[in-house]
Scaffold this active site. Structure first.
Site, PDB file in Angstrom:
ATOM      1  CE  LYS A 183      -0.230  -0.025   5.035  1.00  0.00           C
ATOM      2  NZ  LYS A 183      -1.083  -0.152   6.230  1.00  0.00           N
TER       3      LYS A 183
ATOM      4  NE  ARG B 266      -6.893   1.673  11.615  1.00  0.00           N
ATOM      5  CZ  ARG B 266      -5.637   1.599  11.177  1.00  0.00           C
ATOM      6  NH1 ARG B 266      -4.833   2.631  11.280  1.00  0.00           N
ATOM      7  NH2 ARG B 266      -5.186   0.500  10.619  1.00  0.00           N
TER       8      ARG B 266
ATOM      9  CE1 TYR C 286      12.921  31.350   3.131  1.00  0.00           C
ATOM     10  CE2 TYR C 286      12.695  28.961   3.211  1.00  0.00           C
ATOM     11  CZ  TYR C 286      12.628  30.157   2.510  1.00  0.00           C
ATOM     12  OH  TYR C 286      12.268  30.141   1.195  1.00  0.00           O
TER      13      TYR C 286
ATOM     14  CG  MET D  34       9.001  23.042  -0.894  1.00  0.00           C
ATOM     15  SD  MET D  34       7.875  24.041  -1.871  1.00  0.00           S
ATOM     16  CE  MET D  34       6.681  24.515  -0.636  1.00  0.00           C
TER      17      MET D  34
HETATM   18  C1  LIG Z   1      -0.401  -1.349   6.814  1.00  0.00           C
HETATM   19  C2  LIG Z   1      -1.090  -2.569   7.157  1.00  0.00           C
HETATM   20  C3  LIG Z   1      -0.388  -3.766   7.338  1.00  0.00           C
HETATM   21  C4  LIG Z   1       1.118  -3.820   7.375  1.00  0.00           C
HETATM   22  O1  LIG Z   1       1.496  -3.249   8.603  1.00  0.00           O
HETATM   23  P1  LIG Z   1       3.015  -3.119   9.071  1.00  0.00           P
HETATM   24  O2  LIG Z   1       2.934  -2.689  10.459  1.00  0.00           O
HETATM   25  O3  LIG Z   1       3.615  -2.099   8.176  1.00  0.00           O
HETATM   26  O4  LIG Z   1       3.628  -4.449   8.893  1.00  0.00           O
HETATM   27  C5  LIG Z   1      -1.101  -4.922   7.534  1.00  0.00           C
HETATM   28  N1  LIG Z   1      -2.446  -4.911   7.559  1.00  0.00           N
HETATM   29  C6  LIG Z   1      -3.158  -3.771   7.416  1.00  0.00           C
HETATM   30  C7  LIG Z   1      -4.628  -3.830   7.480  1.00  0.00           C
HETATM   31  C8  LIG Z   1      -2.513  -2.561   7.232  1.00  0.00           C
HETATM   32  O5  LIG Z   1      -3.215  -1.433   7.122  1.00  0.00           O
END
Ligand SMILES: *Cc1c(COP(=O)(O)O)cnc(C)c1O
Length: 597
Positions: free
Chosen positions: A72, A168, A298, A346
């Site tokens: 992801k 969630r 800055y 930036m």
């Molecule tokens: C991101 C995620 C993972 C992987 O998690 P890590 O802690 O990066 O290993 C697994 N399952 C779900 C649902 C996630 O959102």
């Protein structure tokens, strides 16, 4: 969810993004003699061998549970498609992305393994997901109804999510029986295939995770009492996958650990045997000698205390160097750590190098793989993403995932990294592994890749180029010819079958063959090519060359996004740069070794 979509789109942007990608994709391919690597630029080098090492280590650890690899957020900033392929090569059996659009990109890139997506907006395209055989995480009854309404012939597999405490998504204790019953009904109606129950842990404390695990088991028992049968159960991500063996269940959804970053506060990646995968680097862009008492960047938070040299580095918070690390961030330059002087802007930051000898173009590593255990003493060596998480009071996940879209990702193996330091061009030739893979951004990068590839070839080498019309075979060969320093521009040999380009320096000519119109190996043989004394490149030579020579190299050039060629369908070899849509190519080098004849 729009975040994930943007991330997968931005991969395309990075890969097709401009000249910096072109120059830098040469890393490790250019030889000491090559005049290449024009303007050095910022880069995120992704070591696919390090990643495969981590995936192998984790999947061995989790076995007999299988490994689902989370790619992801554009593979945590590393680039979704190449990392997905590498994960499957190294032992993962399925992939996880956030949402359906990202899953569809993976399918379109040719991945056939199961792909799991679990975050769905009300307008999610469940029909497309079903048609592409995407596994869907399901948290609510409306999602099952939307799948039914999409009425796709292929019923997708669904994984029902229980909320075990994160609050969630996932069904609450109250919602769970209703969700299970709806899924059983949809399964009976042939709309979905009920496949798994799953949840995600809060990593709050071992006791909290144990409680969540118990909650999960109870919910599974409730579902089974209602008559549900699950083929798979999954709960653990990196943290529980490593430290909570009972939570590994059918498979572990490993993410951050595979990218070489520890999920724990009390143990580093190095201690876990994991290798950092990403190196973020840029060259010193300019040097300025100043006296004592000058403000830097800055706000003048930093002032020089003596006559000194300030080095400007073209990376800023838009590239993922977190401004939250102001006053703490450290980088690596010429074998030494330097603190960042003043605020991170930036696009740039400054380091105060005192009287040290530094040149414009010297490479500054923001974070990367610590080179040895000794260097990994706290506060020494190449900083890691974990060190940066400390500087910025965040987690390593955020450090890598926020590396910005204008930083080209360049994919390397240990071989190519080692070759960076090689001064003898021939030493970078054929190496032990049987395949290597690169992602090439655009035609310019393909040309430069060919240029750099020249250092791998010597008299007697035969290179077969395989790829559809418009793949970039001639563009590659043109770069190769320049890299070899042969006479005459390389153009399509279509009408001559074979063209010889002499080399006045080495005496080893490049012979460029188009085998498209050759019927069989005998016709190739009839060309009377001096294989031993030349470097021979054969386009469309797969299936012909192996009848004539024993060992040869084959470069397979593929378009992972799968776009059909447009303007370039006219002939056997009209793959001119710029005619096909600009999109990345995945190039795989195979070393064929077989008995003579
Ligand atoms: C991101 C995620 C993972 C992987 O998690 P890590 O802690 O990066 O290993 C697994 N399952 C779900 C649902 C996630 O959102």
């Amino acid at each position: 969810m729009s975040e994930e979509r943007a991330a997968s789109v931005s991969t395309g942007g990075e890969l097709t993004g401009g000249e910096s990608a072109a120059g830098l994709s040469l890393d490790g391919l250019s030889s000491g003699s090559a005049r290449l690597v024009a303007a050095p630029e910022r880069v995120a080098r992704i070591n696919l061998d390090a990643f495969r090492h981590n995936v192998r280590l984790l999947s061995d650890l989790a076995a007999p549970a299988e490994t689902m690899l989370a790619v992801k957020a554009d593979a945590y900033g590393h680039g979704m498609v190449p990392l997905a392929f590498a994960a499957l090569e190294a032992g993962a059996t399925s992939l996880a992305v956030l949402d359906i659009p990202a899953a569809l990109v993976l399918r379109a890139s040719g991945i056939t393994a199961p792909i799991f997506a679990w975050m769905h907006a009300p307008d999610a395209d469940f029909g497309a997901a079903a048609a592409a055989d995407i596994d869907l995480g399901i948290s609510a009854v409306w999602q099952l109804e939307a799948i039914a309404a999409a009425a796709e012939a292929n019923a997708p597999r669904v994984h029902l999510k229980i909320d075990t405490g994160l609050h969630r998504n996932g069904a609450s204790v109250e919602q769970w029986p209703g969700l299970v019953q709806s899924a059983m009904a949809a399964d009976a109606a042939g709309v979905v295939r009920l496949h798994a129950a799953w949840s995600h842990l809060a990593d709050a404390s071992p006791a909290d995770d144990e409680a969540a695990y118990a909650h999960f088991q109870q919910a599974v028992a409730v579902a089974e009492e209602l008559g549900a049968r699950f083929e798979a159960l999954h709960l653990a991500a990196s943290s529980a996958g490593i430290r909570m063996p009972e939570a590994r269940l059918s498979f572990v959804r490993f993410g951050i650990a595979a990218y070489g970053i520890s999920p724990f506060d009390d143990e580093t990646a190095l201690e876990l045997g994991l290798r950092p995968v990403m190196t973020l680097a840029a060259p010193v862009a300019s040097l300025k000698r100043v006296g004592a008492g000058h403000g830097v960047s800055y706000g003048f938070d930093y002032r020089t205390t003596r006559p000194t040299t300030l080095a400007l580095v073209p990376l800023g918070y838009a590239d993922g160097v977190p401004r939250a690390a102001n006053g703490r961030g450290q980088v690596w330059l010429n074998g030494k750590r330097y603190p960042i002087a003043g605020r991170i802007a930036m696009d740039q930051f400054v380091i105060d190098v005192g009287d040290d000898s530094v040149a414009v173009g010297d490479e500054v590593i923001v974070f990367g793989e610590g080179r040895s255990a000794v260097e990994r003493e706290p506060g020494s060596g190449v900083p890691t993403a974990e060190d940066w998480a400390g500087f910025a009071h965040t987690i390593g996940d955020e450090i890598v995932a926020r590396v910005g879209p204008r930083v080209p990702r360049v994919y390397l193996s240990d071989d190519t990294e080692a070759a960076e330091g090689a001064s003898d061009a021939s030493a970078t030739g054929v190496n032990a592994a049987d395949t290597d893979r690169w992602v090439i951004a655009d035609p310019e990068a393909m040309h430069d890749f060919g240029f750099g590839f020249a250092s791998r070839l010597d008299a007697g080498d035969v290179l077969v180029l395989t790829g559809e019309l418009g793949a970039g075979k001639t563009t590659f060969t043109r770069g190769l010819g320049e890299g070899l320093g042969v006479r005459g521009p390389v153009t399509s040999p279509t009408f001559v079958l074979a063209r010889t380009h002499p080399n006045l320096t080495t005496g080893v000519p490049l012979i460029h063959v188009d085998a498209y119109r050759l019927g069989n190996a005998a016709e190739l043989d009839d060309l009377d090519i001096d294989f031993a004394g030349s470097i021979v490149v054969v386009e469309w030579g797969s299936g012909l060359v192996d009848r004539i020579v024993g060992d040869y190299l084959e470069l397979v050039i593929e378009r992972p996004m799968g776009h059909a060629g447009s303007a370039d369908e006219g002939g056997a070899d009209t793959d001119e740069a710029g005619e096909a849509p600009v999109e990345p190519r995945v190039v795989t080098l195979h070393r064929h070794r077989q008995a003579e004849g």
